[in-house]
Write a protein that holds these residues in place. Structure first.
Motif, PDB file in Angstrom:
ATOM      1  N   LEU A 120       3.269   0.553  -1.130  1.00  0.00           N
ATOM      2  CA  LEU A 120       3.654   1.323  -2.308  1.00  0.00           C
ATOM      3  C   LEU A 120       3.823   2.789  -1.938  1.00  0.00           C
ATOM      4  O   LEU A 120       3.259   3.263  -0.944  1.00  0.00           O
ATOM      5  N   ARG A 121       4.597   3.506  -2.740  1.00  0.00           N
ATOM      6  CA  ARG A 121       4.752   4.948  -2.581  1.00  0.00           C
ATOM      7  C   ARG A 121       4.031   5.616  -3.736  1.00  0.00           C
ATOM      8  O   ARG A 121       4.516   5.606  -4.874  1.00  0.00           O
ATOM      9  N   VAL A 122       2.859   6.179  -3.454  1.00  0.00           N
ATOM     10  CA  VAL A 122       2.015   6.735  -4.514  1.00  0.00           C
ATOM     11  C   VAL A 122       1.677   8.186  -4.201  1.00  0.00           C
ATOM     12  O   VAL A 122       1.771   8.635  -3.061  1.00  0.00           O
ATOM     13  N   SER A 123       1.266   8.912  -5.224  1.00  0.00           N
ATOM     14  CA  SER A 123       0.832  10.295  -5.037  1.00  0.00           C
ATOM     15  C   SER A 123      -0.593  10.299  -4.476  1.00  0.00           C
ATOM     16  O   SER A 123      -1.335   9.326  -4.604  1.00  0.00           O
ATOM     17  N   ALA A 124      -0.949  11.402  -3.865  1.00  0.00           N
ATOM     18  CA  ALA A 124      -2.283  11.531  -3.289  1.00  0.00           C
ATOM     19  C   ALA A 124      -3.348  11.450  -4.386  1.00  0.00           C
ATOM     20  O   ALA A 124      -4.426  10.882  -4.189  1.00  0.00           O
ATOM     21  N   ALA A 125      -3.043  11.973  -5.574  1.00  0.00           N
ATOM     22  CA  ALA A 125      -3.985  11.914  -6.693  1.00  0.00           C
ATOM     23  C   ALA A 125      -4.172  10.470  -7.152  1.00  0.00           C
ATOM     24  O   ALA A 125      -5.289  10.058  -7.493  1.00  0.00           O
ATOM     25  N   ALA A 126      -3.104   9.678  -7.152  1.00  0.00           N
ATOM     26  CA  ALA A 126      -3.214   8.272  -7.547  1.00  0.00           C
ATOM     27  C   ALA A 126      -4.023   7.493  -6.523  1.00  0.00           C
ATOM     28  O   ALA A 126      -4.774   6.583  -6.883  1.00  0.00           O
ATOM     29  N   LEU A 127      -3.877   7.833  -5.264  1.00  0.00           N
ATOM     30  CA  LEU A 127      -4.647   7.162  -4.212  1.00  0.00           C
ATOM     31  C   LEU A 127      -6.142   7.410  -4.391  1.00  0.00           C
ATOM     32  O   LEU A 127      -6.959   6.500  -4.236  1.00  0.00           O
ATOM     33  N   ARG A 128      -6.499   8.625  -4.785  1.00  0.00           N
ATOM     34  CA  ARG A 128      -7.898   8.936  -5.064  1.00  0.00           C
ATOM     35  C   ARG A 128      -8.384   8.164  -6.289  1.00  0.00           C
ATOM     36  O   ARG A 128      -9.527   7.701  -6.332  1.00  0.00           O
ATOM     37  N   CYS A 139       5.859   8.532  -8.380  1.00  0.00           N
ATOM     38  CA  CYS A 139       4.709   7.712  -8.005  1.00  0.00           C
ATOM     39  C   CYS A 139       4.834   6.351  -8.681  1.00  0.00           C
ATOM     40  O   CYS A 139       5.113   6.269  -9.873  1.00  0.00           O
ATOM     41  N   GLU A 140       4.611   5.276  -7.917  1.00  0.00           N
ATOM     42  CA  GLU A 140       4.760   3.934  -8.465  1.00  0.00           C
ATOM     43  C   GLU A 140       3.590   3.523  -9.352  1.00  0.00           C
ATOM     44  O   GLU A 140       3.708   2.582 -10.133  1.00  0.00           O
ATOM     45  N   LEU A 141       2.464   4.213  -9.248  1.00  0.00           N
ATOM     46  CA  LEU A 141       1.292   3.830 -10.038  1.00  0.00           C
ATOM     47  C   LEU A 141       1.057   4.721 -11.248  1.00  0.00           C
ATOM     48  O   LEU A 141       0.603   4.248 -12.289  1.00  0.00           O
ATOM     49  N   LYS A 156      -1.516   1.835 -17.771  1.00  0.00           N
ATOM     50  CA  LYS A 156      -0.565   1.587 -18.847  1.00  0.00           C
ATOM     51  C   LYS A 156       0.733   1.067 -18.250  1.00  0.00           C
ATOM     52  O   LYS A 156       1.192   1.537 -17.206  1.00  0.00           O
ATOM     53  N   ASP A 157       1.345   0.100 -18.923  1.00  0.00           N
ATOM     54  CA  ASP A 157       2.550  -0.533 -18.399  1.00  0.00           C
ATOM     55  C   ASP A 157       3.735   0.423 -18.308  1.00  0.00           C
ATOM     56  O   ASP A 157       4.565   0.295 -17.408  1.00  0.00           O
ATOM     57  N   ASP A 158       3.827   1.395 -19.210  1.00  0.00           N
ATOM     58  CA  ASP A 158       4.980   2.296 -19.203  1.00  0.00           C
ATOM     59  C   ASP A 158       4.937   3.295 -18.047  1.00  0.00           C
ATOM     60  O   ASP A 158       5.964   3.883 -17.701  1.00  0.00           O
ATOM     61  N   GLU A 159       3.770   3.504 -17.426  1.00  0.00           N
ATOM     62  CA  GLU A 159       3.661   4.417 -16.290  1.00  0.00           C
ATOM     63  C   GLU A 159       3.980   3.722 -14.966  1.00  0.00           C
ATOM     64  O   GLU A 159       4.342   4.382 -13.997  1.00  0.00           O
ATOM     65  N   LEU A 160       3.838   2.404 -14.916  1.00  0.00           N
ATOM     66  CA  LEU A 160       3.998   1.672 -13.666  1.00  0.00           C
ATOM     67  C   LEU A 160       5.470   1.426 -13.344  1.00  0.00           C
ATOM     68  O   LEU A 160       6.301   1.282 -14.239  1.00  0.00           O
ATOM     69  N   LEU A 188       4.304  -3.294 -11.789  1.00  0.00           N
ATOM     70  CA  LEU A 188       4.133  -4.125 -12.982  1.00  0.00           C
ATOM     71  C   LEU A 188       4.099  -5.607 -12.614  1.00  0.00           C
ATOM     72  O   LEU A 188       3.317  -6.373 -13.167  1.00  0.00           O
ATOM     73  N   LYS A 189       4.919  -6.001 -11.648  1.00  0.00           N
ATOM     74  CA  LYS A 189       4.923  -7.388 -11.189  1.00  0.00           C
ATOM     75  C   LYS A 189       3.606  -7.722 -10.502  1.00  0.00           C
ATOM     76  O   LYS A 189       3.035  -8.800 -10.709  1.00  0.00           O
ATOM     77  N   ILE A 190       3.081  -6.794  -9.705  1.00  0.00           N
ATOM     78  CA  ILE A 190       1.789  -7.002  -9.041  1.00  0.00           C
ATOM     79  C   ILE A 190       0.691  -7.149 -10.090  1.00  0.00           C
ATOM     80  O   ILE A 190      -0.180  -8.019  -9.984  1.00  0.00           O
ATOM     81  N   LYS A 191       0.746  -6.311 -11.141  1.00  0.00           N
ATOM     82  CA  LYS A 191      -0.249  -6.369 -12.209  1.00  0.00           C
ATOM     83  C   LYS A 191      -0.221  -7.729 -12.910  1.00  0.00           C
ATOM     84  O   LYS A 191      -1.266  -8.324 -13.182  1.00  0.00           O
ATOM     85  N   LYS A 192       0.983  -8.243 -13.178  1.00  0.00           N
ATOM     86  CA  LYS A 192       1.098  -9.540 -13.847  1.00  0.00           C
ATOM     87  C   LYS A 192       0.632 -10.676 -12.943  1.00  0.00           C
ATOM     88  O   LYS A 192       0.027 -11.640 -13.421  1.00  0.00           O
ATOM     89  N   ASP A 193       0.889 -10.575 -11.638  1.00  0.00           N
ATOM     90  CA  ASP A 193       0.419 -11.589 -10.698  1.00  0.00           C
ATOM     91  C   ASP A 193      -1.106 -11.609 -10.622  1.00  0.00           C
ATOM     92  O   ASP A 193      -1.721 -12.676 -10.553  1.00  0.00           O
TER      93      ASP A 193
END
Length: 96
Positions: A49-57, A5-7, A73-77, A82-87
């Motif tokens: 993005l490719r995310v899990s169903a739980a992350a989408l919720r 999961c990307e998130l 948290k940055d280490d999970e992304l 992470l680039k989207i978060k910084k933008d």
């Protein structure tokens, strides 16, 4: 394409198939990944993005992609998330 999961960083886990006779064989538990397009309100742009169903919720619960990434948290992304978060942080900087 990795099965991560990307998130949230959720990935495959391993365990056992257990038969009625209690025979154990190794197996993998794969995350429920979904290809989605999420939009950022502050950037006015959509991201695939490719995310899990739980992350989408969780994204819906926190109030959108911007709010989710602000608390994540940055280490999970993933690198893309992470680039989207910084933008998003950079776009919010002049407003504050």
């Amino acid at each position: 394409m990795s099965r991560r999961c990307e998130l949230t960083g959720k990935g495959p886990m391993s365990g056992n198939n257990v038969s009625h006779a209690n025979n154990r064989t190794r197996r993998r538990f794969l995350p429920n990944l979904v290809d989605v397009t999420l939009s950022s309100e502050s950037l006015g742009q959509s991201y695939s993005l490719r995310v899990s169903a739980a992350a989408l919720r969780s994204v819906d619960h926190r109030g959108g992609l911007d709010a989710f990434l602000a608390k994540a948290k940055d280490d999970e992304l993933s690198a893309r998330a992470l680039k989207i978060k910084k933008d998003i942080a950079k776009a919010a900087q002049p407003a504050a």
